[in-house]
Design a protein around this motif. Structure first.
Motif, short mmCIF file in Angstrom:
data_model
loop_
_atom_site.label_atom_id
_atom_site.label_comp_id
_atom_site.label_asym_id
_atom_site.label_seq_id
_atom_site.Cartn_x
_atom_site.Cartn_y
_atom_site.Cartn_z
N ASP A 1 0.86 -1.18 0.00
CA ASP A 1 0.00 0.00 0.00
C ASP A 1 0.90 1.23 0.00
N ARG A 2 1.48 1.51 -1.15
CA ARG A 2 2.45 2.60 -1.25
C ARG A 2 1.83 3.96 -0.90
N ASP A 3 0.56 4.17 -1.29
CA ASP A 3 -0.10 5.45 -1.01
C ASP A 3 -0.28 5.68 0.49
N GLY A 4 -0.36 4.62 1.27
CA GLY A 4 -0.56 4.75 2.71
C GLY A 4 0.73 4.85 3.51
N ALA A 5 1.88 4.74 2.84
CA ALA A 5 3.17 4.68 3.54
C ALA A 5 3.45 5.91 4.40
N GLU A 6 3.24 7.08 3.87
CA GLU A 6 3.55 8.30 4.62
C GLU A 6 2.73 8.38 5.91
N ASN A 7 1.44 8.14 5.80
CA ASN A 7 0.57 8.19 6.98
C ASN A 7 0.93 7.06 7.96
N ASN A 8 1.19 5.85 7.44
CA ASN A 8 1.57 4.75 8.31
C ASN A 8 2.84 5.06 9.08
N ARG A 9 3.81 5.68 8.40
CA ARG A 9 5.07 6.02 9.06
C ARG A 9 4.82 7.02 10.20
N VAL B 1 7.91 7.91 19.29
CA VAL B 1 9.17 7.15 19.36
C VAL B 1 10.30 8.13 19.05
N GLU B 2 11.06 8.44 20.07
CA GLU B 2 12.12 9.44 19.92
C GLU B 2 13.20 8.97 18.94
N THR B 3 13.78 9.94 18.23
CA THR B 3 14.94 9.62 17.40
C THR B 3 16.12 9.39 18.33
N LYS B 4 17.10 8.66 17.82
CA LYS B 4 18.28 8.33 18.61
C LYS B 4 19.49 8.52 17.70
N LYS B 5 20.40 9.39 18.11
CA LYS B 5 21.57 9.71 17.28
C LYS B 5 22.32 8.43 16.89
N GLY B 6 22.60 8.30 15.58
CA GLY B 6 23.35 7.16 15.08
C GLY B 6 22.50 5.94 14.75
N TYR B 7 21.17 6.06 14.89
CA TYR B 7 20.27 4.94 14.63
C TYR B 7 19.07 5.38 13.80
N ASP B 8 18.52 4.42 13.05
CA ASP B 8 17.24 4.61 12.39
C ASP B 8 16.19 3.87 13.21
N ARG B 9 14.94 4.29 13.07
CA ARG B 9 13.82 3.59 13.70
C ARG B 9 13.21 2.68 12.63
N ASP B 10 13.42 1.39 12.77
CA ASP B 10 12.91 0.41 11.82
C ASP B 10 11.52 -0.01 12.25
N GLU B 11 10.62 -0.16 11.28
CA GLU B 11 9.23 -0.52 11.55
C GLU B 11 8.89 -1.90 10.99
N TRP B 12 8.17 -2.67 11.75
CA TRP B 12 7.58 -3.90 11.22
C TRP B 12 6.17 -4.04 11.77
N PRO B 13 5.18 -4.18 10.92
CA PRO B 13 5.24 -4.16 9.46
C PRO B 13 5.71 -2.80 8.94
N MET B 14 6.33 -2.85 7.78
CA MET B 14 6.86 -1.65 7.15
C MET B 14 5.75 -0.65 6.85
N ALA C 1 -0.10 -2.23 4.24
CA ALA C 1 -1.40 -1.86 4.79
C ALA C 1 -1.48 -2.24 6.27
N GLU C 2 -0.73 -3.27 6.67
CA GLU C 2 -0.72 -3.73 8.06
C GLU C 2 0.14 -2.84 8.97
N GLY C 3 0.91 -1.93 8.36
CA GLY C 3 1.78 -1.04 9.12
C GLY C 3 1.00 0.07 9.79
N GLY C 4 1.73 1.00 10.38
CA GLY C 4 1.08 2.14 11.03
C GLY C 4 1.03 1.96 12.53
N GLU C 5 -0.03 2.46 13.13
CA GLU C 5 -0.16 2.41 14.58
C GLU C 5 -0.02 0.98 15.09
N GLY C 6 0.79 0.80 16.12
CA GLY C 6 1.00 -0.52 16.69
C GLY C 6 2.13 -1.31 16.08
#
Length: 146
Positions: free
Chosen positions: A73-81, A88-101, A105-110
């Motif tokens: 669900d590429r159109d929903g990616a921005e909102n899901n992110r 979730v605070e940013t942390k210097k030197g790290y990315d915040r990885d999400e699963w589901p991405m 469509a399963e991504g987003g809250e939770g």
């Protein structure tokens, strides 16, 4: 009445798809994908040797109850992110990885969030994006960690 028709249609589609068996497409090293006959479901073999932090995060998230599938669900990616990373605070030197991405469509809250190195996260994201580029939104992708 409309709800009854919709439920009946879902049942018929489920019954028709129930008998479909996965057919392995002989993958070469560059495209490890297994496709299912008469369906928009594909399996992607995720290389844990190339992206170990992302692979571990996916495995841990799945073991904790998150799905091993992703509906593109590429159109929903921005909102899901936004939803998944909210609070979730940013942390210097790290990315915040999400699963589901976020592109799922399963991504987003939770979604499960893990701090991982930027090179692993971005490399994995690019790899997945390239593998799924040919598939349209709505395609269900099963992730298998190699």
């Amino acid at each position: 009445m409309l709800v009854t028709i919709a439920i009946a249609a879902i049942i018929v589609v489920s019954i028709l798809n129930w008998g479909n068996k996965a057919t392995e497409v002989k993958p070469d090293e560059s495209t490890p994908v297994t496709q299912q006959e008469q369906s928009s479901t594909v399996q992607i073999l995720f290389p844990s040797d190339r992206y170990p932090e992302t692979a571990k995060h996916i495995q841990d998230a799945i073991q904790s109850g998150h799905p091993n599938t992703c509906t593109i669900d590429r159109d929903g990616a921005e909102n899901n992110r936004k939803l998944s990373l909210r609070g979730v605070e940013t942390k210097k030197g790290y990315d915040r990885d999400e699963w589901p991405m976020a592109m799922c469509a399963e991504g987003g809250e939770g979604a499960d969030i893990e701090y991982i190195s930027p090179s692993d996260n971005r490399g994995a994201g690019s790899w997945v994006g390239n593998k799924l580029d040919e598939y349209p939104d709505g395609t269900v992708v099963e992730f298998i960690i190699e």
